[in-house]
Enzyme design. Structure first.
Site, mmCIF file in Angstrom:
data_model
loop_
_atom_site.group_PDB
_atom_site.id
_atom_site.type_symbol
_atom_site.label_atom_id
_atom_site.label_comp_id
_atom_site.label_asym_id
_atom_site.label_seq_id
_atom_site.Cartn_x
_atom_site.Cartn_y
_atom_site.Cartn_z
ATOM 1 N N TYR A 118 0.829 -1.204 0.000
ATOM 2 C CA TYR A 118 0.000 0.000 0.000
ATOM 3 C C TYR A 118 0.866 1.258 0.000
ATOM 4 C CZ TYR A 118 -4.020 2.948 0.796
ATOM 5 O OH TYR A 118 -5.004 3.899 0.653
ATOM 6 N N GLU B 86 1.185 6.435 -7.027
ATOM 7 C CA GLU B 86 0.077 7.346 -7.340
ATOM 8 C C GLU B 86 0.565 8.785 -7.344
ATOM 9 O OE1 GLU B 86 -2.980 6.466 -4.505
ATOM 10 O OE2 GLU B 86 -3.482 4.567 -5.470
#
Length: 160
Positions: A144, A151
């Site tokens: 994550y 991102e």
């Protein structure tokens, strides 16, 4: 007795698992077949299925709100909307789709989902696995963090 809700949530999780498995297998097979050339058109080859799986993930918010799934709504809302917004940005900005960072993002998203959906399927069948739970949350943390970092790279590319 098999209820409609149980059959529905099982089918939903199975569909998501199969979709993400197909995306990951396609991405890996393309990389082994074409090497680094596959990075340029990964989004083109798996983008539709990824978009479909991600669009259907909005249903998870209704699952939580309806009580079909036991989870907290706000964190899931943030995760689902974050992925959907980034995916919409990738669809709209075609020049970014061929960047290797997009391939890495899709790869990590699918790994995370393939850690989640088998666990959800086992829980729906009332056979939760402690090993699966441990693997899911142990690998989830570093994956994550990598996903969020990538991102950020994609957001930087979109501004250029």
């Amino acid at each position: 007795m098999l209820s409609f809700r149980l059959a529905y949530i099982f089918s939903y999780n199975l569909f998501q698992f199969c979709g993400h498995t197909w995306i990951l297998a396609n991405t890996i097979a393309r990389y082994f077949t074409f090497g680094k050339d596959a990075l340029a058109d990964t989004f083109y080859s798996v983008g539709f299925v990824m978009s479909l799986c991600q669009l259907l993930s909005i249903l998870e918010l209704f699952h939580i709100a309806d009580g079909i799934e036991k989870a907290r709504l706000l964190p899931r809302f943030v995760q689902v909307m974050e992925k959907n917004i980034l995916l919409i940005m990738l669809i709209l900005l075609e020049e970014i789709q061929s960047k290797p960072v997009v391939c890495a993002q899709l790869f990590l998203w699918n790994i995370l989902d393939l850690l989640r959906y088998p666990h959800e399927l086992l829980c729906v069948m009332d056979t939760p696995s402690i090993a699966m739970l441990w693997i899911r949350y142990t690998l989830w943390i570093p994956l994550y963090i990598l996903t969020v970092a990538i991102e950020g790279d994609i957001n930087q590319l979109s501004r250029c």
